[in-house]
Scaffold this motif. Structure first.
Motif, PDB file in Angstrom:
ATOM      1  N   ALA A  30      -8.658  -4.541  -1.123  1.00  8.53           N
ATOM      2  CA  ALA A  30      -8.284  -5.159   0.157  1.00  8.53           C
ATOM      3  C   ALA A  30      -6.828  -5.620   0.157  1.00  8.53           C
ATOM      4  CB  ALA A  30      -9.206  -6.338   0.463  1.00  8.53           C
ATOM      5  N   ARG A  31      -6.352  -6.092  -0.971  1.00  3.24           N
ATOM      6  CA  ARG A  31      -4.968  -6.600  -1.075  1.00  3.24           C
ATOM      7  C   ARG A  31      -3.973  -5.532  -1.495  1.00  3.24           C
ATOM      8  NH1 ARG A  31      -5.856 -12.501  -3.927  1.00  3.24           N
ATOM      9  NH2 ARG A  31      -7.057 -13.391  -2.210  1.00  3.24           N
ATOM     10  N   ARG A  32      -4.447  -4.295  -1.670  1.00  5.42           N
ATOM     11  CA  ARG A  32      -3.614  -3.165  -2.082  1.00  5.42           C
ATOM     12  C   ARG A  32      -2.918  -3.442  -3.427  1.00  5.42           C
ATOM     13  NH1 ARG A  32      -3.884   0.689   1.379  1.00  5.42           N
ATOM     14  NH2 ARG A  32      -2.044   1.768   0.693  1.00  5.42           N
ATOM     15  N   ALA A  33      -3.629  -4.129  -4.305  1.00  3.38           N
ATOM     16  CA  ALA A  33      -3.078  -4.489  -5.609  1.00  3.38           C
ATOM     17  C   ALA A  33      -2.853  -3.272  -6.502  1.00  3.38           C
ATOM     18  CB  ALA A  33      -4.000  -5.488  -6.313  1.00  3.38           C
ATOM     19  N   PHE A  34      -3.665  -2.221  -6.345  1.00  4.30           N
ATOM     20  CA  PHE A  34      -3.475  -1.037  -7.168  1.00  4.30           C
ATOM     21  C   PHE A  34      -2.169  -0.325  -6.828  1.00  4.30           C
ATOM     22  CE2 PHE A  34      -8.132  -1.586  -7.313  1.00  4.30           C
ATOM     23  CZ  PHE A  34      -8.242  -1.801  -8.681  1.00  4.30           C
ATOM     24  N   ASP A  35      -1.770  -0.361  -5.582  1.00  2.00           N
ATOM     25  CA  ASP A  35      -0.480   0.221  -5.195  1.00  2.00           C
ATOM     26  C   ASP A  35       0.647  -0.425  -6.004  1.00  2.00           C
ATOM     27  OD1 ASP A  35      -2.344   0.929  -3.164  1.00  2.00           O
ATOM     28  OD2 ASP A  35      -0.721   1.165  -1.716  1.00  2.00           O
ATOM     29  N   ARG A  36       0.582  -1.748  -6.125  1.00  5.07           N
ATOM     30  CA  ARG A  36       1.619  -2.467  -6.879  1.00  5.07           C
ATOM     31  C   ARG A  36       1.481  -2.220  -8.384  1.00  5.07           C
ATOM     32  NH1 ARG A  36      -0.124  -6.008  -3.189  1.00  5.07           N
ATOM     33  NH2 ARG A  36      -1.217  -7.341  -4.680  1.00  5.07           N
ATOM     34  N   ALA A  37       0.254  -2.252  -8.880  1.00  8.70           N
ATOM     35  CA  ALA A  37       0.045  -2.073 -10.323  1.00  8.70           C
ATOM     36  C   ALA A  37       0.495  -0.696 -10.789  1.00  8.70           C
ATOM     37  CB  ALA A  37      -1.432  -2.291 -10.666  1.00  8.70           C
ATOM     38  N   TRP A  38       0.189   0.322  -9.984  1.00  3.87           N
ATOM     39  CA  TRP A  38       0.515   1.691 -10.369  1.00  3.87           C
ATOM     40  C   TRP A  38       1.828   2.190  -9.777  1.00  3.87           C
ATOM     41  CZ3 TRP A  38      -5.167   2.787  -9.037  1.00  3.87           C
ATOM     42  CH2 TRP A  38      -5.962   2.422 -10.124  1.00  3.87           C
ATOM     43  N   ARG A  39       2.480   1.312  -9.007  1.00  6.52           N
ATOM     44  CA  ARG A  39       3.789   1.623  -8.423  1.00  6.52           C
ATOM     45  C   ARG A  39       3.796   2.920  -7.620  1.00  6.52           C
ATOM     46  NH1 ARG A  39       7.324   0.091 -13.732  1.00  6.52           N
ATOM     47  NH2 ARG A  39       6.831  -2.108 -13.697  1.00  6.52           N
ATOM     48  N   ARG A  40       2.706   3.125  -6.881  1.00  3.72           N
ATOM     49  CA  ARG A  40       2.598   4.275  -5.985  1.00  3.72           C
ATOM     50  C   ARG A  40       1.475   3.998  -4.995  1.00  3.72           C
ATOM     51  NH1 ARG A  40       0.313   9.175  -9.603  1.00  3.72           N
ATOM     52  NH2 ARG A  40       1.856   8.459 -11.032  1.00  3.72           N
ATOM     53  N   PRO A  41       1.525   4.639  -3.845  1.00  8.63           N
ATOM     54  CA  PRO A  41       0.446   4.440  -2.870  1.00  8.63           C
ATOM     55  C   PRO A  41      -0.877   5.010  -3.385  1.00  8.63           C
ATOM     56  CG  PRO A  41       2.283   5.673  -1.901  1.00  8.63           C
ATOM     57  CD  PRO A  41       2.576   5.503  -3.351  1.00  8.63           C
ATOM     58  N   VAL A  42      -1.943   4.279  -3.169  1.00  7.91           N
ATOM     59  CA  VAL A  42      -3.280   4.741  -3.527  1.00  7.91           C
ATOM     60  C   VAL A  42      -4.029   4.983  -2.220  1.00  7.91           C
ATOM     61  CG1 VAL A  42      -5.423   4.165  -4.716  1.00  7.91           C
ATOM     62  CG2 VAL A  42      -3.234   3.438  -5.679  1.00  7.91           C
ATOM     63  N   PRO A  43      -4.297   6.250  -1.895  1.00  6.01           N
ATOM     64  CA  PRO A  43      -4.989   6.557  -0.638  1.00  6.01           C
ATOM     65  C   PRO A  43      -6.373   5.897  -0.595  1.00  6.01           C
ATOM     66  CG  PRO A  43      -4.151   8.566  -1.671  1.00  6.01           C
ATOM     67  CD  PRO A  43      -3.978   7.450  -2.664  1.00  6.01           C
ATOM     68  N   ALA A  44      -6.848   5.620   0.605  1.00  9.56           N
ATOM     69  CA  ALA A  44      -8.145   4.963   0.792  1.00  9.56           C
ATOM     70  C   ALA A  44      -9.274   5.733   0.113  1.00  9.56           C
ATOM     71  CB  ALA A  44      -8.434   4.781   2.274  1.00  9.56           C
ATOM     72  N   GLU A  45      -9.249   7.056   0.190  1.00  6.50           N
ATOM     73  CA  GLU A  45     -10.320   7.837  -0.430  1.00  6.50           C
ATOM     74  C   GLU A  45     -10.268   7.733  -1.957  1.00  6.50           C
ATOM     75  OE1 GLU A  45      -6.924  10.612   0.575  1.00  6.50           O
ATOM     76  OE2 GLU A  45      -8.111   9.218   1.748  1.00  6.50           O
ATOM     77  N   ALA A  46      -9.089   7.596  -2.537  1.00  4.91           N
ATOM     78  CA  ALA A  46      -8.975   7.416  -3.988  1.00  4.91           C
ATOM     79  C   ALA A  46      -9.485   6.031  -4.386  1.00  4.91           C
ATOM     80  CB  ALA A  46      -7.536   7.597  -4.442  1.00  4.91           C
ATOM     81  N   ALA A  47      -9.182   5.024  -3.581  1.00  2.00           N
ATOM     82  CA  ALA A  47      -9.678   3.675  -3.849  1.00  2.00           C
ATOM     83  C   ALA A  47     -11.203   3.646  -3.760  1.00  2.00           C
ATOM     84  CB  ALA A  47      -9.057   2.670  -2.886  1.00  2.00           C
ATOM     85  N   ARG A  48     -11.756   4.342  -2.801  1.00  3.07           N
ATOM     86  CA  ARG A  48     -13.222   4.398  -2.650  1.00  3.07           C
ATOM     87  C   ARG A  48     -13.854   5.116  -3.847  1.00  3.07           C
ATOM     88  NH1 ARG A  48     -17.647   2.166  -1.999  1.00  3.07           N
ATOM     89  NH2 ARG A  48     -19.302   3.412  -1.136  1.00  3.07           N
TER      90      ARG A  48
END
Length: 68
Positions: A30-48
């Motif tokens: 919800a907070r898009r923390a993986f985008d920051r951790a991995w320093r790249r956008p994480v698409p919604a389907e990848a997060a799911r």
């Protein structure tokens, strides 16, 4: 994160993101923390997909008997 998306595992190469529980995972998504951790956008389907894989691992761990 692997070349084809997030990887659930302790020995995957590259940047990691530790998650303590299914609740923490939902909050991180919800907070898009993986985008920051991995320093790249994480698409919604990848997060799911990550959520499905992680919750399967957590469910299996919670079903293990306590003790050793």
């Amino acid at each position: 994160m692997g070349p084809s998306g997030p990887v659930v595992g302790r020995t995957a190469p590259g940047r990691g993101a530790w998650v303590c529980s299914a609740e923490c995972l939902r909050t991180a998504i919800a907070r898009r923390a993986f985008d920051r951790a991995w320093r790249r956008p994480v698409p919604a389907e990848a997060a799911r997909a990550l959520q499905i894989a992680f919750e399967g691992v957590i469910t299996n761990m919670e079903e293990l008997p306590a003790g050793g």
